[in-house]
Write an enzyme that holds these catalytic residues in place. Structure first.
Site, PDB file in Angstrom:
ATOM      1  N   ASP A  32       0.789  -1.206  -0.089  1.00  0.00           N
ATOM      2  CA  ASP A  32      -0.024   0.143  -0.034  1.00  0.00           C
ATOM      3  C   ASP A  32       1.072   1.227   0.053  1.00  0.00           C
ATOM      4  O   ASP A  32       1.919   1.146  -0.565  1.00  0.00           O
ATOM      5  CB  ASP A  32      -0.885  -0.247   1.253  1.00  0.00           C
ATOM      6  CG  ASP A  32      -2.413   0.636   1.006  1.00  0.00           C
ATOM      7  OD1 ASP A  32      -2.139   2.058   0.605  1.00  0.00           O
ATOM      8  OD2 ASP A  32      -3.256  -0.143   1.041  1.00  0.00           O
ATOM      9  N   HIS A 105      -3.846   6.174   3.315  1.00  0.00           N
ATOM     10  CA  HIS A 105      -4.558   4.842   2.827  1.00  0.00           C
ATOM     11  C   HIS A 105      -3.900   3.526   3.176  1.00  0.00           C
ATOM     12  O   HIS A 105      -4.484   2.604   3.834  1.00  0.00           O
ATOM     13  CB  HIS A 105      -4.440   4.816   1.474  1.00  0.00           C
ATOM     14  CG  HIS A 105      -5.078   3.849   0.682  1.00  0.00           C
ATOM     15  ND1 HIS A 105      -4.893   2.537   0.383  1.00  0.00           N
ATOM     16  CD2 HIS A 105      -6.544   4.002  -0.081  1.00  0.00           C
ATOM     17  CE1 HIS A 105      -5.917   1.843  -0.302  1.00  0.00           C
ATOM     18  NE2 HIS A 105      -6.680   2.639  -0.477  1.00  0.00           N
ATOM     19  N   SER A 435     -11.026  -1.019  -1.232  1.00  0.00           N
ATOM     20  CA  SER A 435      -9.703  -0.867  -0.513  1.00  0.00           C
ATOM     21  C   SER A 435     -10.038  -1.071   0.776  1.00  0.00           C
ATOM     22  O   SER A 435      -8.949  -1.864   1.952  1.00  0.00           O
ATOM     23  CB  SER A 435      -9.034   0.474  -0.289  1.00  0.00           C
ATOM     24  OG  SER A 435      -8.319   0.624  -1.716  1.00  0.00           O
TER      25      SER A 435
END
Lengths: 648, 82
Positions: A32, A105, A435
């Site tokens: 990520d 994220h 996600s």
């Protein structure tokens, strides 16, 4: 996350999951944007030494050293050679050339999968509670492969290469790109190698829904995860000057709007641009917006950016209306100004009012956090949909998990909107996407793996899929947010994950790497193409009749080449419970397809494998082109369910 | 534009390494040098695939793909967070 453990039943079932060594020996690798190691979600209190199998390390770089790792965050690496080769050297004033997460994220996904327990978590008081990952005792290894300019395949492959060597048990990848064939897709190829080493790979299905055939990461050795809602909402009501009220959602916290109604304007009428309704940067006329609340419409630019545009133009607030592309699905955002998102129907009604009233006014009331929202889960409109664009016989997505308005850890390098103008800093953020659902499944897979360390990745996935549910407690079918109607296996796959049931699935559909090679033979891959994926010589047996319908997958993608005929699928079940007799039953929503199962009863000893064949016979094509059904094996206590999609 | 380089991922059949090489890394380097004097490897992959990534022109990529033991030369792909 603060609600999903309860929503998934993990709070009541802590006794079912191992609390000691086996669960803390499981390592979840997350590819990520890196990790914010100071997040309380990576606190290692109570964790024993790093598993002896671990070969990874914590790499040093911009504002990151090995001392940032601990017994929870046991690995952190970064891969930027491909990125730099394409876009030039990393500007370390803008992003850290290290595993440090400047985006948020990666911290969100890692903490969702395996974050530690953090009390008093919230975003500006929203979604308040005790936050935890799905596998609280599992260890985390962060592999930074995504940068400001994107995530490049050469870096992703390097990270998977290293994660295999480091000995992760689960790989979580909340990213995707295109739909190239398996032998051209780096995520698919790298995942094959990982699967061969016993690593379960969980990937996001994509956010290109509700368009059909919009899935990413559809290789059969990947667990493909779609997104559903929780039973939680963040209501913010819109009250128009004509007395009509509409329900919206918002995560705004800040200066309150005046109690009295404010002037209201349609963005399309406050702009000289043809797409003024979208509130794109530089398109609003300050003289028409100042001191007013602005109605903007979804599309093209980020939702939070539209709020920033309204604010910059002097607007006091924003109502953000869905269009047909989003329907009634509401995604909450931590806007920079008082703002609420409303569905398409409400948006249409608000626009009608704006177009007909000479002096329109509006009030927005923020209600905070509400739980117990029903129905839930509902398939998220954005969640990518089947059929599988590469191999329709492999029904994807595999399952859905929470992915809407998920609170989890965040980077303090960036505000909750991710906008450069957002100077706020938070420890937790609420965001949406597949996600977010992917790491839920990654963490739950780690939990199942810790309870059953001997299970293959396919067995763990099978347990998650065959125990997933497709109906609410009242018996009604799961709904699709995009249509408001029952969702189908193209939307939810096997259904919504039920981790407690997955611990004791009764039977599993197991698969070996050789089975997947047979699948590639069935696709008529050349020797070179197979070798690209498998990294070894493998010759398909010219005397063997390979069929994609024989891949021992826990679901059925039935494809009729013509409107009539018969298609056979063969499967093998492995008993992972005590000796038992299971009976088959099947349901179908199409009278045009007859389904027969041979044999209909299977008696298993402990650990025994038994095969069966399902024959689908079509007497004519459905006018919709698709039909759906479900096959279940049950011993009276355990139900082993498989969704069926039928296409002509 | 013919000289414009982009990143490629080179998939190699490790078993086809000529006996004159002792280590596959030497073979990769030799093979790469035969099509490009200047190209350098970004990564060598051992586990996820057999092969490496490098910067090549379109013509160099085509020449490399034609070599014995080279299975595929695939252009870099950009993935996005979901």
């Amino acid at each position: 996350t603060t609600r999903t453990p309860l929503f998934l039943g993990l709070d009541k079932s802590s006794d079912l999951f191992p609390a000691s060594d086996s669960s803390s020996d499981v390592i979840v690798g997350v590819l990520d944007t890196g990790v914010w190691p100071e997040s309380k979600s990576f606190d290692d209190t109570g964790l024993g030494p790093v598993p002896s199998t671990w070969k990874g390390t914590c790499e040093t770089g911009t504002n990151f050293t090995a001392s940032n790792c601990n017994r929870k965050l046991i690995g952190a690496r970064f891969f930027a050679k491909g990125y730099e080769a394409m876009l030039g050297p990393i500007d370390v004033t803008k992003e850290s050339k290290s595993p440090r997460d400047d985006d948020g994220h990666g911290t969100h996904t890692a903490s969702t999968a395996a974050g530690s327990v953090v009390t008093g978590a919230s975003l500006f008081g929203y979604a308040q509670g005790t936050a935890r990952g799905m596998a609280t005792r599992a260890r985390i290894a962060a592999y930074k492969v995504c940068w400001i300019g994107g995530c490049f395949s050469s870096d992703i492959l390097a990270a998977i290469d290293r994660a295999i060597l480091d000995h992760v048990d689960v790989l979580s990848m909340s990213l995707g790109g295109g739909s190239s064939d398996y032998y051209r897709d780096s995520v698919a190829i790298g995942s094959f190698a990982a699967m061969e080493k016993g690593i379960l790979i969980s990937c996001s299905a994509g956010n290109a829904g509700p368009s059909p055939s919009s899935l990413s990461n559809v290789a059969p050795w990947i667990t493909t995860v779609g997104a559903g809602t929780l039973d939680r909402d963040f209501p913010a009501f819109v009250s128009l000057g004509n007395g009509l009220n509409f329900s919206g959602v918002s995560l705004y916290r800040g200066n309150a709007l005046p109690d009295s109604p404010l002037p209201f304007v349609y963005a399309g009428n406050a702009s000289n641009a043809t797409n003024g309704n979208l509130c794109m940067v530089g398109t609003l006329s300050p003289e028409k917006v100042a001191g007013k609340i602005v109605l903007c419409e979804r599309g093209v630019s980020a939702r939070v950016q539209k709020g920033a545009v309204v604010k910059a133009a002097g607007g006091l607030g924003m109502v953000l209306a869905n269009t047909a592309a989003n329907g009634e699905e509401l995604v909450a955002d931590a806007h920079l100004l008082p703002a609420t998102a409303v569905g398409e129907k409400a948006g249409d009604a608000v626009k009608k009012y704006l177009f007909t009233d000479a002096k329109p006014t509006v009030k927005i009331d923020f209600e905070g956090t509400k739980v117990g929202i029903q129905p839930s889960p509902v398939v998220a409109a954005f969640s990518s949909r089947g059929p599988n664009g590469l191999t329709q016989q492999i029904l994807k997505p595999d399952l859905i998990a929470p992915g809407v308005n998920i609170l989890a850890g965040w980077s303090r390098a960036v505000g909750p909107t991710g906008l450069a103008v957002d100077n706020r800093r938070v420890d937790f953020n609420i965001i949406s996407g597949t996600s977010m659902s992917c790491p839920h499944v990654s963490g739950l897979a780690a939990l199942v793996k810790s309870a059953h360390p001997e299970w293959s990745p396919a067995a763990v996935r099978s347990a998650l899929m065959t125990t997933a549910y497709t109906a609410y407690k009242n018996g009604q079918k799961l709904q699709d947010s995009a249509t408001g109607k029952p969702s189908t296996p193209f939307d939810h796959g096997s259904g919504h994950v039920d981790p407690v049931a997955a611990l004791n699935p009764g039977l599993v559909y197991d698969l070996t790497p050789e089975d997947y090679l047979g699948f590639l033979c069935a696709l008529n891959y050349t020797e070179g193409e197979i070798q690209s994926v498998a990294r070894r010589n493998f010759k398909c047996d010219a005397g063997k009749a390979y069929s994609v319908t024989d891949l021992n997958y826990p679901s059925f993608g039935v494809v009729f080449e013509s409107s009539t005929g018969a298609v056979k699928h063969t499967r093998t079940l492995t008993n992972v419970g005590p000796a038992a007799t299971f009976k088959a039953s099947v349901t179908s929503d199409s009278p045009l397809v007859k389904v027969s199962i041979v044999p209909q009863v299977l008696s298993f000893k402990e650990g025994e494998k038994k095969s069966y064949t399902v024959t689908f016979t079509s007497s004519g094509a459905s006018p919709h082109g698709n039909a759906f059904g479900r096959l279940e094996w049950t011993d009276g206590k355990t139900v082993v369910g498989s969704p069926i999609s039928i296409s002509w | 534009s013919a000289n414009k380089k982009t990143t490629y991922i080179v998939h190699v059949a490790k078993s086809q390494m000529p006996e004159s090489f002792e280590h596959h890394a030497e073979w990769y380097a030799s093979s790469l040098k035969s099509v490009s004097e200047s190209a350098e490897m970004l990564y060598t992959y051992e586990n996820a695939i057999h092969g490496y990534s490098t910067r090549l022109t379109e013509e160099e990529a085509r020449l490399l793909e034609a070599q014995d033991g080279v299975l595929a030369v695939l252009p870099e792909t950009k993935y996005e967070l979901h």
